[in-house]
Design a protein around this motif. Structure first.
Motif, PDB file in Angstrom:
ATOM      1  N   SER A  28      62.766 -27.197  80.767  1.00 47.17           N
ATOM      2  CA  SER A  28      61.337 -27.131  81.119  1.00 47.17           C
ATOM      3  C   SER A  28      60.814 -28.398  81.787  1.00 47.17           C
ATOM      4  O   SER A  28      59.693 -28.841  81.512  1.00 47.17           O
ATOM      5  N   TYR A  29      61.622 -28.975  82.657  1.00 50.80           N
ATOM      6  CA  TYR A  29      61.178 -30.104  83.462  1.00 50.80           C
ATOM      7  C   TYR A  29      61.097 -29.680  84.919  1.00 50.80           C
ATOM      8  O   TYR A  29      61.874 -28.843  85.381  1.00 50.80           O
ATOM      9  N   GLU A  30      60.173 -30.301  85.622  1.00 51.19           N
ATOM     10  CA  GLU A  30      60.025 -30.068  87.053  1.00 51.19           C
ATOM     11  C   GLU A  30      60.506 -31.311  87.796  1.00 51.19           C
ATOM     12  O   GLU A  30      60.003 -32.420  87.561  1.00 51.19           O
ATOM     13  N   VAL A  31      61.473 -31.146  88.670  1.00 55.43           N
ATOM     14  CA  VAL A  31      62.023 -32.260  89.429  1.00 55.43           C
ATOM     15  C   VAL A  31      61.048 -32.658  90.530  1.00 55.43           C
ATOM     16  O   VAL A  31      60.611 -31.829  91.319  1.00 55.43           O
ATOM     17  N   LYS A  32      60.696 -33.941  90.553  1.00 54.99           N
ATOM     18  CA  LYS A  32      59.751 -34.459  91.542  1.00 54.99           C
ATOM     19  C   LYS A  32      60.442 -35.253  92.645  1.00 54.99           C
ATOM     20  O   LYS A  32      59.972 -35.284  93.769  1.00 54.99           O
ATOM     21  N   GLN A  33      61.534 -35.919  92.299  1.00 55.49           N
ATOM     22  CA  GLN A  33      62.189 -36.789  93.282  1.00 55.49           C
ATOM     23  C   GLN A  33      63.660 -36.932  92.904  1.00 55.49           C
ATOM     24  O   GLN A  33      64.006 -37.020  91.737  1.00 55.49           O
ATOM     25  N   ILE A  34      64.506 -36.960  93.925  1.00 48.39           N
ATOM     26  CA  ILE A  34      65.943 -37.141  93.722  1.00 48.39           C
ATOM     27  C   ILE A  34      66.433 -38.202  94.697  1.00 48.39           C
ATOM     28  O   ILE A  34      66.084 -38.185  95.875  1.00 48.39           O
ATOM     29  N   GLU A  35      67.241 -39.117  94.186  1.00 46.31           N
ATOM     30  CA  GLU A  35      67.879 -40.137  95.021  1.00 46.31           C
ATOM     31  C   GLU A  35      69.360 -40.150  94.662  1.00 46.31           C
ATOM     32  O   GLU A  35      69.721 -40.056  93.501  1.00 46.31           O
ATOM     33  N   THR A  36      70.206 -40.249  95.659  1.00 51.56           N
ATOM     34  CA  THR A  36      71.643 -40.343  95.418  1.00 51.56           C
ATOM     35  C   THR A  36      72.223 -41.492  96.234  1.00 51.56           C
ATOM     36  O   THR A  36      71.612 -41.948  97.204  1.00 51.56           O
ATOM     37  N   GLY A  37      73.389 -41.944  95.829  1.00 50.35           N
ATOM     38  CA  GLY A  37      74.047 -43.016  96.564  1.00 50.35           C
ATOM     39  C   GLY A  37      75.435 -43.271  96.018  1.00 50.35           C
ATOM     40  O   GLY A  37      75.856 -42.650  95.039  1.00 50.35           O
ATOM     41  N   PRO A  38      76.149 -44.193  96.629  1.00 51.67           N
ATOM     42  CA  PRO A  38      77.518 -44.494  96.200  1.00 51.67           C
ATOM     43  C   PRO A  38      77.527 -45.232  94.860  1.00 51.67           C
ATOM     44  O   PRO A  38      76.599 -45.969  94.539  1.00 51.67           O
ATOM     45  N   ILE A  39      78.580 -45.009  94.111  1.00 48.72           N
ATOM     46  CA  ILE A  39      78.717 -45.683  92.822  1.00 48.72           C
ATOM     47  C   ILE A  39      79.189 -47.115  93.056  1.00 48.72           C
ATOM     48  O   ILE A  39      80.045 -47.367  93.899  1.00 48.72           O
ATOM     49  N   LYS A  40      78.590 -48.064  92.353  1.00 50.79           N
ATOM     50  CA  LYS A  40      78.950 -49.469  92.516  1.00 50.79           C
ATOM     51  C   LYS A  40      79.305 -50.106  91.174  1.00 50.79           C
ATOM     52  O   LYS A  40      79.262 -51.312  91.020  1.00 50.79           O
ATOM     53  N   THR A  41      79.653 -49.286  90.206  1.00 52.75           N
ATOM     54  CA  THR A  41      79.999 -49.783  88.885  1.00 52.75           C
ATOM     55  C   THR A  41      81.177 -50.741  88.969  1.00 52.75           C
ATOM     56  O   THR A  41      82.132 -50.494  89.687  1.00 52.75           O
ATOM     57  N   LEU A  42      81.086 -51.812  88.231  1.00 51.44           N
ATOM     58  CA  LEU A  42      82.122 -52.839  88.126  1.00 51.44           C
ATOM     59  C   LEU A  42      82.288 -53.663  89.398  1.00 51.44           C
ATOM     60  O   LEU A  42      83.251 -54.402  89.533  1.00 51.44           O
ATOM     61  N   ASN A  43      81.347 -53.571  90.299  1.00 52.14           N
ATOM     62  CA  ASN A  43      81.305 -54.450  91.454  1.00 52.14           C
ATOM     63  C   ASN A  43      80.662 -55.756  90.963  1.00 52.14           C
ATOM     64  O   ASN A  43      79.578 -55.733  90.397  1.00 52.14           O
ATOM     65  N   PRO A  44      81.319 -56.907  91.142  1.00 50.59           N
ATOM     66  CA  PRO A  44      80.782 -58.156  90.603  1.00 50.59           C
ATOM     67  C   PRO A  44      79.340 -58.468  91.029  1.00 50.59           C
ATOM     68  O   PRO A  44      78.541 -58.927  90.216  1.00 50.59           O
ATOM     69  N   VAL A  45      79.000 -58.203  92.267  1.00 45.85           N
ATOM     70  CA  VAL A  45      77.628 -58.459  92.737  1.00 45.85           C
ATOM     71  C   VAL A  45      76.643 -57.549  92.014  1.00 45.85           C
ATOM     72  O   VAL A  45      75.576 -57.984  91.565  1.00 45.85           O
ATOM     73  N   THR A  46      77.010 -56.288  91.853  1.00 50.59           N
ATOM     74  CA  THR A  46      76.149 -55.337  91.153  1.00 50.59           C
ATOM     75  C   THR A  46      75.999 -55.721  89.688  1.00 50.59           C
ATOM     76  O   THR A  46      74.896 -55.637  89.130  1.00 50.59           O
ATOM     77  N   VAL A  47      77.079 -56.155  89.053  1.00 51.02           N
ATOM     78  CA  VAL A  47      77.002 -56.587  87.651  1.00 51.02           C
ATOM     79  C   VAL A  47      76.034 -57.757  87.525  1.00 51.02           C
ATOM     80  O   VAL A  47      75.179 -57.772  86.625  1.00 51.02           O
ATOM     81  N   LEU A  48      76.109 -58.709  88.429  1.00 49.82           N
ATOM     82  CA  LEU A  48      75.204 -59.860  88.409  1.00 49.82           C
ATOM     83  C   LEU A  48      73.752 -59.411  88.585  1.00 49.82           C
ATOM     84  O   LEU A  48      72.860 -59.860  87.863  1.00 49.82           O
ATOM     85  N   GLN A  49      73.509 -58.514  89.531  1.00 49.14           N
ATOM     86  CA  GLN A  49      72.152 -58.013  89.762  1.00 49.14           C
ATOM     87  C   GLN A  49      71.638 -57.218  88.562  1.00 49.14           C
ATOM     88  O   GLN A  49      70.488 -57.366  88.159  1.00 49.14           O
ATOM     89  N   ASP A  50      72.476 -56.365  87.998  1.00 49.50           N
ATOM     90  CA  ASP A  50      72.060 -55.502  86.888  1.00 49.50           C
ATOM     91  C   ASP A  50      71.912 -56.254  85.571  1.00 49.50           C
ATOM     92  O   ASP A  50      71.002 -55.971  84.789  1.00 49.50           O
ATOM     93  N   GLU A  51      72.813 -57.188  85.310  1.00 45.75           N
ATOM     94  CA  GLU A  51      72.872 -57.842  84.004  1.00 45.75           C
ATOM     95  C   GLU A  51      72.240 -59.224  83.960  1.00 45.75           C
ATOM     96  O   GLU A  51      71.937 -59.720  82.886  1.00 45.75           O
ATOM     97  N   GLY A  52      72.083 -59.863  85.130  1.00 44.85           N
ATOM     98  CA  GLY A  52      71.583 -61.234  85.147  1.00 44.85           C
ATOM     99  C   GLY A  52      72.725 -62.213  84.952  1.00 44.85           C
ATOM    100  O   GLY A  52      73.812 -61.835  84.483  1.00 44.85           O
ATOM    101  N   PRO A  53      72.500 -63.487  85.288  1.00 47.57           N
ATOM    102  CA  PRO A  53      73.581 -64.478  85.262  1.00 47.57           C
ATOM    103  C   PRO A  53      74.204 -64.697  83.879  1.00 47.57           C
ATOM    104  O   PRO A  53      75.422 -64.765  83.757  1.00 47.57           O
TER     105      PRO A  53
END
Length: 112
Positions: A39-64
Motif C-alpha cells: 500500500s505504498y505509492e512510488v513517487k520517485q525512482i533513481e538507479t545507478g551503478p553499484i560502487k560498494t567497496l570502492n575506496p572513494v565511496t567508502v570514504l564519502q559514505d563513512e567519513g575519514p
C-alpha cells in the motif's frame, strides 16, 4: 526466458556465497510491486551503478575516521580481507547486472 533465469540464479549464488547471506536481488519492477502490495505509492525512482567497496565511496559514505577503521580491519584481519576480496570479485563479475535502486514512496494514507 530460460537463460535470464539461469543468469539470475548464478548471480544469486555468487553474491550469496561472497556476502555469506541470502542474496535476493529485485528489479525496479520487483521493488515497485512489493511497495504497491504494501500500500505504498512510488513517487520517485533513481538507479545507478553499484560502487560498494570502492575506496572513494567508502570514504564519502563513512567519513575519514570510520573509513580508516575499516581499512585497518581489512589490513590486519585475514578473514575480513578474504571476504572483502571475494565480495569485490563477485560484484565486479556481475557489475553490469547489479546496481542501486533508490525509491521514494509514500503510504497510500498520505503519510511519507
Amino acid at each position: 526466458d530460460d537463460s535470464s533465469l539461469k543468469e539470475l540464479n548464478h548471480i544469486k549464488q555468487d553474491m550469496s556465497r561472497a556476502l555469506a547471506i541470502g542474496f535476493h536481488p529485485l528489479t525496479v519492477d520487483g521493488w515497485t510491486n512489493v511497495l504497491h502490495e504494501a500500500s505504498y505509492e512510488v513517487k520517485q525512482i533513481e538507479t545507478g551503478p553499484i560502487k560498494t567497496l570502492n575506496p572513494v565511496t567508502v570514504l564519502q559514505d563513512e567519513g575519514p575516521k570510520r573509513a580508516a577503521k575499516i581499512a585497518w580491519n581489512i589490513a590486519t584481519d585475514a578473514s575480513i580481507r578474504s571476504r572483502v576480496v571475494e565480495t569485490r570479485k563477485a560484484i565486479k563479475s556481475h557489475q553490469h547486472d547489479l546496481g542501486y535502486i533508490l525509491i521514494r514512496a509514500v503510504a497510500n494514507n498520505g503519510q511519507a
